[in-house]
Motif scaffolding. Sequence first.
Motif, PDB file in Angstrom:
ATOM      1  N   GLN A  28      14.453   7.815  32.465  1.00  0.00           N
ATOM      2  CA  GLN A  28      13.992   7.312  33.763  1.00  0.00           C
ATOM      3  C   GLN A  28      14.987   7.665  34.866  1.00  0.00           C
ATOM      4  N   ILE A  29      14.461   8.150  35.966  1.00  0.00           N
ATOM      5  CA  ILE A  29      15.288   8.422  37.155  1.00  0.00           C
ATOM      6  C   ILE A  29      14.781   7.509  38.256  1.00  0.00           C
ATOM      7  N   LEU A  30      15.590   6.512  38.596  1.00  0.00           N
ATOM      8  CA  LEU A  30      15.206   5.498  39.573  1.00  0.00           C
ATOM      9  C   LEU A  30      15.690   5.874  40.965  1.00  0.00           C
ATOM     10  N   CYS A  31      14.767   5.843  41.919  1.00  0.00           N
ATOM     11  CA  CYS A  31      15.110   6.054  43.329  1.00  0.00           C
ATOM     12  C   CYS A  31      14.894   4.746  44.070  1.00  0.00           C
ATOM     13  N   GLY A  32      15.909   4.286  44.770  1.00  0.00           N
ATOM     14  CA  GLY A  32      15.788   3.102  45.616  1.00  0.00           C
ATOM     15  C   GLY A  32      15.567   3.517  47.057  1.00  0.00           C
TER      16      GLY A  32
ATOM     17  N   ALA B 143      12.272  11.617  41.270  1.00  0.00           N
ATOM     18  CA  ALA B 143      12.408  10.352  40.546  1.00  0.00           C
ATOM     19  C   ALA B 143      11.210  10.166  39.607  1.00  0.00           C
ATOM     20  N   THR B 144      11.390   9.328  38.599  1.00  0.00           N
ATOM     21  CA  THR B 144      10.259   8.942  37.741  1.00  0.00           C
ATOM     22  C   THR B 144       9.739   7.570  38.154  1.00  0.00           C
TER      23      THR B 144
ATOM     24  N   VAL C 124      18.809  -4.697  43.430  1.00  0.00           N
ATOM     25  CA  VAL C 124      18.794  -3.382  42.792  1.00  0.00           C
ATOM     26  C   VAL C 124      19.833  -2.497  43.488  1.00  0.00           C
ATOM     27  N   ALA C 125      20.786  -1.966  42.721  1.00  0.00           N
ATOM     28  CA  ALA C 125      21.888  -1.172  43.297  1.00  0.00           C
ATOM     29  C   ALA C 125      21.373   0.010  44.120  1.00  0.00           C
ATOM     30  N   GLU C 126      20.345   0.689  43.624  1.00  0.00           N
ATOM     31  CA  GLU C 126      19.805   1.856  44.343  1.00  0.00           C
ATOM     32  C   GLU C 126      19.217   1.458  45.693  1.00  0.00           C
ATOM     33  N   ILE C 127      18.562   0.293  45.737  1.00  0.00           N
ATOM     34  CA  ILE C 127      18.003  -0.174  47.013  1.00  0.00           C
ATOM     35  C   ILE C 127      19.126  -0.621  47.943  1.00  0.00           C
ATOM     36  N   SER C 128      20.167  -1.273  47.401  1.00  0.00           N
ATOM     37  CA  SER C 128      21.336  -1.648  48.213  1.00  0.00           C
ATOM     38  C   SER C 128      21.948  -0.411  48.848  1.00  0.00           C
TER      39      SER C 128
ATOM     40  N   ILE D 205      19.259   8.084  44.679  1.00  0.00           N
ATOM     41  CA  ILE D 205      19.305   8.085  43.214  1.00  0.00           C
ATOM     42  C   ILE D 205      20.776   8.043  42.845  1.00  0.00           C
ATOM     43  N   LEU D 206      21.212   6.937  42.253  1.00  0.00           N
ATOM     44  CA  LEU D 206      22.619   6.788  41.881  1.00  0.00           C
ATOM     45  C   LEU D 206      22.912   7.522  40.571  1.00  0.00           C
ATOM     46  N   ASP D 207      24.171   7.884  40.409  1.00  0.00           N
ATOM     47  CA  ASP D 207      24.643   8.521  39.184  1.00  0.00           C
ATOM     48  C   ASP D 207      25.182   7.418  38.268  1.00  0.00           C
ATOM     49  N   PRO D 208      24.531   7.150  37.120  1.00  0.00           N
ATOM     50  CA  PRO D 208      24.987   6.071  36.232  1.00  0.00           C
ATOM     51  C   PRO D 208      26.430   6.263  35.756  1.00  0.00           C
TER      52      PRO D 208
END
Length: 192
Positions: A2-6, A98-99, A125-129, A25-28
């Motif tokens: 999964q690739i999450l985009c906030g 993103a997925t 959500v870190a990506e949304i922040s 999209i953050l880098d884990p």
Amino acid sequence: MQILCGIDEAGRGPLAGAVYAAAVILDPSRPIAGLADSKKLSEAKRDALAMMIKEAALAWGIASVSAQEIDQINILQASLLAMQRAYIAMASQFGIAATLIQVDGNHCPRFDIPCEAIVKGDSKVAEISAASILAKTARDASLLELDAKYPEYGFAQHKGYPTALHLERLALHGITPEHRRSYGPVKKLLMI
């Protein structure tokens, strides 16, 4: 995988300037400490985090919708359009799709991939922040440019929000091309 985009926006309430949105999209493998809702951070902390996000994220994009567009389609539609533009800017600049997209609030823009609206997502959500921080710092920078162009309005201080100072300057100097004519205090001046 999964690739999450906030995605989040900044600037729905002001009487002037564009509404901005950012997609991240953050880098884990490169976590960023201190991410939070941009409204809960000092300007200095936001600026420092924005630089870190741009450096450490896998992908990011920022876009805006002008005051004139806001007047034509309304602020909700303008916010959703800014979010779409931010995602497109990010995807085209970094070549990453993103997925799953998660947006702050209770409305999702139209995307070809699954999208979830999360109320108070910018503090959950870190990506949304991260998107919240990029959108806010980009919008604030644009208001400093407006301040240089229209120094008598005090945009650097109130960032376009309907403060007593802004309303006083608006009454004194009139409406600029950057003011949102569909917003009550501005519309009222147009009727005088």
